[in-house]
Design a protein around this motif. Structure first.
Motif, PDB file in Angstrom:
ATOM      1  N   VAL A 141       0.821  -1.218   0.000  1.00 51.98           N
ATOM      2  CA  VAL A 141       0.000   0.000   0.000  1.00 51.98           C
ATOM      3  C   VAL A 141       0.850   1.262   0.000  1.00 51.98           C
ATOM      4  O   VAL A 141       0.555   2.233  -0.705  1.00 51.98           O
ATOM      5  CB  VAL A 141      -0.955  -0.003   1.209  1.00 51.98           C
ATOM      6  N   THR A 142       1.934   1.266   0.791  1.00 56.35           N
ATOM      7  CA  THR A 142       2.679   2.507   1.006  1.00 56.35           C
ATOM      8  C   THR A 142       3.740   2.782  -0.050  1.00 56.35           C
ATOM      9  O   THR A 142       4.433   3.787   0.036  1.00 56.35           O
ATOM     10  CB  THR A 142       3.351   2.491   2.390  1.00 56.35           C
ATOM     11  N   LEU A 147       2.252   6.835   4.319  1.00 54.93           N
ATOM     12  CA  LEU A 147       1.507   7.000   5.567  1.00 54.93           C
ATOM     13  C   LEU A 147       2.086   8.189   6.318  1.00 54.93           C
ATOM     14  O   LEU A 147       3.085   8.082   7.025  1.00 54.93           O
ATOM     15  CB  LEU A 147       1.602   5.734   6.438  1.00 54.93           C
ATOM     16  N   GLY A 148       1.469   9.345   6.137  1.00 53.06           N
ATOM     17  CA  GLY A 148       1.926  10.531   6.838  1.00 53.06           C
ATOM     18  C   GLY A 148       3.214  11.115   6.295  1.00 53.06           C
ATOM     19  O   GLY A 148       3.875  11.908   6.964  1.00 53.06           O
ATOM     20  N   GLY A 149       3.598  10.762   5.093  1.00 55.79           N
ATOM     21  CA  GLY A 149       4.832  11.290   4.524  1.00 55.79           C
ATOM     22  C   GLY A 149       4.972  10.890   3.071  1.00 55.79           C
ATOM     23  O   GLY A 149       4.037  10.391   2.448  1.00 55.79           O
ATOM     24  N   THR A 150       6.154  11.115   2.532  1.00 56.60           N
ATOM     25  CA  THR A 150       6.410  10.772   1.139  1.00 56.60           C
ATOM     26  C   THR A 150       6.431   9.261   0.968  1.00 56.60           C
ATOM     27  O   THR A 150       7.081   8.560   1.739  1.00 56.60           O
ATOM     28  CB  THR A 150       7.772  11.342   0.692  1.00 56.60           C
ATOM     29  N   PRO A 151       5.722   8.701  -0.006  1.00 60.11           N
ATOM     30  CA  PRO A 151       5.763   7.249  -0.248  1.00 60.11           C
ATOM     31  C   PRO A 151       7.203   6.780  -0.459  1.00 60.11           C
ATOM     32  O   PRO A 151       8.000   7.478  -1.083  1.00 60.11           O
ATOM     33  CB  PRO A 151       4.927   7.084  -1.516  1.00 60.11           C
ATOM     34  N   TYR A 152       7.524   5.592   0.066  1.00 56.49           N
ATOM     35  CA  TYR A 152       8.908   5.144  -0.024  1.00 56.49           C
ATOM     36  C   TYR A 152       9.341   4.872  -1.468  1.00 56.49           C
ATOM     37  O   TYR A 152      10.525   4.947  -1.787  1.00 56.49           O
ATOM     38  CB  TYR A 152       9.144   3.924   0.863  1.00 56.49           C
ATOM     39  N   GLY A 153       8.380   4.596  -2.343  1.00 56.62           N
ATOM     40  CA  GLY A 153       8.725   4.429  -3.749  1.00 56.62           C
ATOM     41  C   GLY A 153       9.207   5.719  -4.389  1.00 56.62           C
ATOM     42  O   GLY A 153       9.877   5.692  -5.417  1.00 56.62           O
ATOM     43  N   ILE A 218      11.149  10.444  -6.967  1.00 51.43           N
ATOM     44  CA  ILE A 218      12.598  10.249  -6.955  1.00 51.43           C
ATOM     45  C   ILE A 218      12.911   8.761  -6.779  1.00 51.43           C
ATOM     46  O   ILE A 218      13.181   8.277  -5.668  1.00 51.43           O
ATOM     47  CB  ILE A 218      13.264  11.089  -5.851  1.00 51.43           C
ATOM     48  N   THR A 219      12.860   8.032  -7.869  1.00 55.68           N
ATOM     49  CA  THR A 219      13.232   6.615  -7.849  1.00 55.68           C
ATOM     50  C   THR A 219      14.752   6.505  -7.773  1.00 55.68           C
ATOM     51  O   THR A 219      15.478   7.503  -7.899  1.00 55.68           O
ATOM     52  CB  THR A 219      12.732   5.906  -9.108  1.00 55.68           C
TER      53      THR A 219
END
Length: 308
Positions: A141-142, A147-153, A218-219
């Motif tokens: 999902v994230t 969740l409360g910030g920039t997606p890790y992707g 930013i990948t």
């Protein structure tokens, strides 16, 4: 008219689910099963439920990716990849959120059935895998929702997640579900599978490097720059094939197991295309070739190991 609307909605959900990505989600399950069969441990019910769980998680990730990219504005008119359901207006954000919830519930139910089938009343094992399953759901999902910030992707961490979930956890987790034991040697093909899955993501990110950078996605490819991302790609392929070769020699594997190395040529052909062209349609074809080769790697190695 009503029939047309229903057909349009069905097409939109099929588009969002991105069925072409589903075979790759099964690669680690098939490889883990082949490794287990080589260890004289195979449970067809575990294989079926593991595949259903992996497919549900991949669909969840695809739906979340569709929703997240639309919500953050990462999709624009210049995007090269497939049409996204939310950003194109085929599905509303609310409908996509509901679809994500339903898919997450399905993945959780399949996963629970899988654990009960594999472990019975061994609650310590079940609890451990429940935590891993929860991590898989959260990661799905994230990736682009956050969740409360920039997606890790969007922070260059997608490669790590793909390597872990499509490689180490997917392969070794499946192996353990069948065998209920760990062994050092299977980690070699598990790492190789993860590296090849990461290579699939890298082709996608190299193809989209300009639009991703423009939209703040930013990948790792964006961080590295195109030239270094291509060098990184060659490193992924080279290490994956080297570890596979070591595994085949040390096992030693039957002749049929060596068939997995046939994927080296299409993988190399696709990697060469990254150097030669910036054309989106061509790179989309190379993305498909890399994904299919990764699946074939797992299938061919699994068959070879099962025959041993």
């Amino acid at each position: 008219m009503e029939q047309f609307v229903k057909q349009r909605q069905s097409h939109a959900w099929l588009l969002a689910a991105r069925p072409r990505t589903l075979p790759l989600a099964c690669a680690s399950i098939l490889l883990g099963t082949g490794l287990a069969a080589n260890a004289q441990a195979f449970n067809p019910a575990v294989l079926l439920l593991a595949l259903l769980t992996a497919i549900a998680l991949q669909i969840l990730s695809n739906l979340a990716n569709d929703y997240g990219d639309a919500a953050t504005g990462a999709d624009d008119h210049a995007r090269i990849g497939p049409v996204r359901a939310v950003s194109s207006g085929l599905l509303s954000p609310g409908a996509m959120r509901k679809g994500m919830v339903i898919t997450a519930i399905a993945a959780a139910l399949f996963g629970l059935l899988l654990l009960l089938t594999a472990f019975g009343n061994q609650w310590g094992h079940i609890l451990t895998f429940l935590l891993l399953g929860a991590a898989s759901l959260l990661a799905a999902v994230t990736y682009t929702v956050g969740l409360g910030g920039t997606p890790y992707g969007y922070r260059g961490l997608g490669d790590i997640a793909v390597f872990l979930f499509f490689g180490l956890l997917g392969v070794i987790g499946t192996y353990y579900l069948h065998t209920q034991q760990l062994s050092g040697l299977p980690f070699l093909p598990a790492v190789s599978c993860g590296l090849l899955a990461t290579a699939v993501l890298n082709v996608n990110n190299v193809r989209d490097i300009e639009s991703d950078a423009r939209n703040g996605k930013i990948t790792l490819a964006v961080r590295l720059g195109r030239a270094n991302a291509i060098r990184y790609h060659w490193s992924l392929l080279g290490l994956a094939l080297l570890l596979t070769l070591i595994y085949l020699v040390v096992l030693p594997a039957p002749l049929a197991g060596w068939g997995c190395l046939l994927v080296a040529k299409p993988l190399i052909d696709a990697a060469r295309a990254l150097n030669r062209t910036h054309d989106g349609a061509t790179l989309t074809g190379m993305l498909k070739k890399t994904a299919i080769s990764t699946l074939l790697y797992s299938v061919l190695l699994s068959i070879g190991l099962a025959l041993f």
